[in-house]
Design a protein around this motif. Structure first.
Motif, mmCIF file in Angstrom:
data_model
loop_
_atom_site.group_PDB
_atom_site.id
_atom_site.type_symbol
_atom_site.label_atom_id
_atom_site.label_comp_id
_atom_site.label_asym_id
_atom_site.label_seq_id
_atom_site.Cartn_x
_atom_site.Cartn_y
_atom_site.Cartn_z
ATOM 1 N N LEU A 42 1.941 7.243 -6.256
ATOM 2 C CA LEU A 42 0.693 7.430 -7.038
ATOM 3 C C LEU A 42 1.180 9.080 -7.032
ATOM 4 O O LEU A 42 0.798 9.678 -7.924
ATOM 5 C CB LEU A 42 -0.640 7.783 -5.541
ATOM 6 N N THR A 43 1.610 9.250 -6.148
ATOM 7 C CA THR A 43 2.764 10.595 -5.507
ATOM 8 C C THR A 43 3.720 11.016 -6.427
ATOM 9 O O THR A 43 3.172 12.177 -7.526
ATOM 10 C CB THR A 43 2.806 11.244 -4.172
ATOM 11 N N ARG A 76 2.210 1.698 -3.260
ATOM 12 C CA ARG A 76 1.565 1.969 -3.995
ATOM 13 C C ARG A 76 1.047 3.922 -3.989
ATOM 14 O O ARG A 76 1.082 4.596 -4.964
ATOM 15 C CB ARG A 76 0.143 1.165 -4.371
ATOM 16 N N HIS A 77 1.292 4.149 -2.906
ATOM 17 C CA HIS A 77 0.826 5.499 -2.788
ATOM 18 C C HIS A 77 1.978 6.719 -3.007
ATOM 19 O O HIS A 77 1.646 7.534 -3.488
ATOM 20 C CB HIS A 77 1.110 5.593 -1.125
ATOM 21 N N ALA A 99 0.818 -0.669 -0.109
ATOM 22 C CA ALA A 99 -0.400 0.035 0.008
ATOM 23 C C ALA A 99 0.884 1.406 0.207
ATOM 24 O O ALA A 99 0.548 2.030 -0.862
ATOM 25 C CB ALA A 99 -1.332 0.019 1.114
#
Lengths: 111, 541
Positions: free
Chosen positions: A26-27, A22-23, A19
């Motif tokens: 994303l950023t 993934r985060h 997670a």
């Protein structure tokens, strides 16, 4: 701690790591998309401003030409005005009467 | 029919005629003759009018102008048969549809020609329109959205003036018998399914005659049209493979599209919260609990995951209630950093497992049964990137019906309209394309969300949804406002709304300053602004 509990805790830890990764993705992706958008916007602005600049330069050239033409016309008119004024002044200058001019000529002949 | 054409004109104007008042018919023909564009033919198909003066008048005009053709039918075949006779006779590259009592503005055809000339692959052009009363005055201008396929399913919004490539009209089989009253809607649905490019000319180029008995005055004037319209939309959905049922809408001329959500889709609701309580209609409630309770109660979709991203101060009692309401569908994600809506949603999505994600504020309450299905199902269409629900304040006035970005600002058009109002042109009751939607209740495909980088965490409080919508649009995907997915939004009960200038500038630095909205033009979204613009200058002298 039983093996099962250890495995479950390891699974949770890995899940949390996924997670987080993934985060992070994303950023970073947002940053890239944002930069692309900003580049696009700047390019559009650049195109618009360049076009506006071209138009203004054209307009400026046209206005300069109009100004030069107006100046030349003004100079010509001023020159014609000066000639006309001189002529007018000449015409308006008081002249000696016929009797006086005859007298002047007679006097000259007698000298 | 007189064989007198010299070469193919650009436009074949097709006008089925049946017993119009003669003076009105003359005005219609004169409006075509007055065009500042000359390359047209006018094909008038008299559908066996009872008044013999009607074909006589047309014949007189046809004698004076070789571009005008009269076709006289021996029987009254109704509008489809008459229109098809006109289509069969057309030799122009494009067919323009003109009703026998309506008017074209003098530069209508030249403006359409200009739009066509910009691209080689234009197959369909439509323009804005208004109405013309018996005294000749015009009113009720409909400033239409740019190409909006979802809206066309809910209403025949392109209507007048419609100009279609002749070869494509013939390819799809022209007008169809059995669709009388909605034959133009049916034709445009079929043409747009195959059209390479569709162009909207945002200018009023057509005056629709408003006389007693016409649809311009009374939308219920042709009750048979609704049945035809529903069938046209249903067949269109079937042709496209959209699993949905068309039905009557909130008013005649509008249609509802009820989609079915694939039961195998896992949907993740991502809800950021601090676990706050608030008074709603006099009763104190833990907002997030009621949001989840109503969201689950009003959907029949089974595979729903509830991801709640909760700040540390969230009371244990609230978390316990959530466990009770959502059971094993609940995923709790603790969040310990300072408030950042974008980050909380991003973190929530990263902990979710659904291939559809729904962002949900904790201060909402689902109203409509099937809200989730209607919100999520459109995402099965590959070119739909984002959907947003219709939100109401607790007093049932509209809080959100899509964003519109114009006039250097980001707006909520139709705010405070009441729940029973349909909007100026059906905007509040028809699913439609919009520039943006609020993140208080919106849905995306998981791959789209990751592809665009989710919510920008540089925008912690405001405009993060605006930025997200711009990002979706930049990828070429459509954003839909879903009118039949309804929720209450007790807005800002959990957070003080305050916009900082730097937030606006952050969005502008990426996407520029918005001028005019493509789907909800300012003249529709903010008619008062238009009125101010139209005030005479000397008023301010």
């Amino acid at each position: 701690m039983t093996q099962d509990a250890t495995d479950r805790s390891e699974t949770d830890r890995l899940r949390e790591e996924v997670a987080e990764a993934r985060h992070h993705l994303l950023t970073v992706q947002d940053h890239i998309v944002g930069l692309e958008a900003e580049n696009g916007r700047l390019n559009r602005d650049l195109t618009r401003v360049t076009m506006e600049l071209r138009q203004q330069i054209k307009r400026s050239r046209r206005m300069t030409q109009q100004r030069d033409e107006a100046r030349a016309r003004l100079a010509e008119l001023r020159s014609r005005l000066a000639v006309a004024r001189a002529r007018l002044a000449e015409v308006e200058q008081p002249r000696a009467s016929v009797a006086r001019r005859v007298a002047r000529r007679v006097r000259g002949a007698l000298r | 029919m007189s064989p007198k054409r010299r070469r193919e004109p650009r436009f074949s104007i097709v006008t089925p005629v049946y017993d119009p008042p003669v003076d009105v018919l003359k005005e219609c023909i004169e409006s075509v003759i007055a065009q500042d564009f000359e390359d047209w033919e006018l094909i008038m198909v008299d559908d066996f009018s009872q008044n013999a003066a009607v074909p006589t008048v047309i014949a007189q005009y046809a004698q004076q102008d070789p571009r005008i053709t009269l076709i006289e039918r021996d029987t009254n075949g109704h509008i489809v048969a008459a229109s098809n006779d006109g289509v069969d006779a057309a030799v122009g590259e494009f067919i323009a549809l003109l009703d026998h009592d309506d008017l074209l503005v003098p530069d209508a055809l030249s403006k359409v020609a200009d739009a066509i000339d910009e691209h080689e692959d234009v197959d369909y052009v439509y323009t804005d329109e208004d109405k013309v009363g018996e005294d000749g005055s015009t009113y009720g201008a409909f400033h239409k959205p740019d190409w909006s396929p979802e809206r066309l399913r809910g209403q025949m919004y392109t209507s007048h003036l419609s100009v279609l490539r002749t070869s494509l009209v013939r390819e799809v089989g022209s007008f169809r018998e059995g669709f009388e009253g909605s034959q133009d809607h049916d034709l445009v649905l079929r043409v747009t399914e195959k059209a390479r490019r569709i162009v909207h000319v945002p200018e009023v180029l057509y005056h629709w005659r408003a006389v007693a008995g016409s649809t311009a005055v009374d939308i219920e004037a042709k009750p048979y049209a609704e049945t035809s319209g529903i069938r046209a939309v249903q067949e269109h959905l079937d042709r496209l493979g959209i699993d949905a049922t068309a039905g009557p809408g909130a008013e005649p001329g509008r249609y509802s599209v009820q989609r079915r959500l694939d039961p195998s889709r896992r949907v993740s609701l991502v809800i950021p919260t601090m676990g706050q309580s608030s008074l709603v209609r006099g009763v104190r409630r833990a907002l997030v609990v009621e949001a989840v309770r109503s969201a689950l109660a009003r959907t029949d979709h089974a595979d729903v995951e509830v991801v709640v991203v909760h700040d540390t101060p969230t009371p244990d009692a609230v978390l316990a209630e959530l466990r009770e309401v959502a059971g094993d569908r609940l995923v709790l994600v603790p969040f310990e950093r300072p408030f950042n809506f974008s980050e909380k949603i991003n973190v929530g999505v990263c902990h979710s497992s659904g291939d559809r994600v729904v962002f949900l504020n904790d201060d909402v309450e689902a109203i409509s049964q099937g809200w989730l299905e209607q919100l999520v199902a459109p995402l099965d269409e590959p070119d739909v990137g984002l959907t947003g629900a219709k939100l109401y304040f607790s007093d049932q006035t509209v809080q959100h019906a899509g964003h519109a970005y114009y006039n250097a600002g980001y707006h909520h058009p139709f705010k405070f309209w009441t729940r029973d109002e349909v909007g100026p042109f059906g905007e509040l009751v028809v699913n439609r394309e919009v520039t943006g939607v609020t993140a208080a209740c919106a849905a995306m495909r998981r791959d789209t969300f990751f592809g665009i980088g989710g919510f920008s965490e540089t925008l912690p409080g405001n405009f993060n949804d605006v930025d997200l919508c711009y990002k979706v649009r930049a990828t070429g995907l459509r954003t839909l406002f879903i009118a039949n997915s309804e929720l209450y939004h007790f807005e800002s009960r959990t957070r003080e709304a305050r916009v900082q200038e730097w937030e606006r500038l952050a969005v502008v630095s990426r996407w520029g300053v918005p001028d005019e909205d493509a789907f909800t033009p300012r003249a529709v979204a903010m008619p008062n602004l238009r009125r101010v613009q139209q005030l005479p200058d000397d008023l301010f002298a």
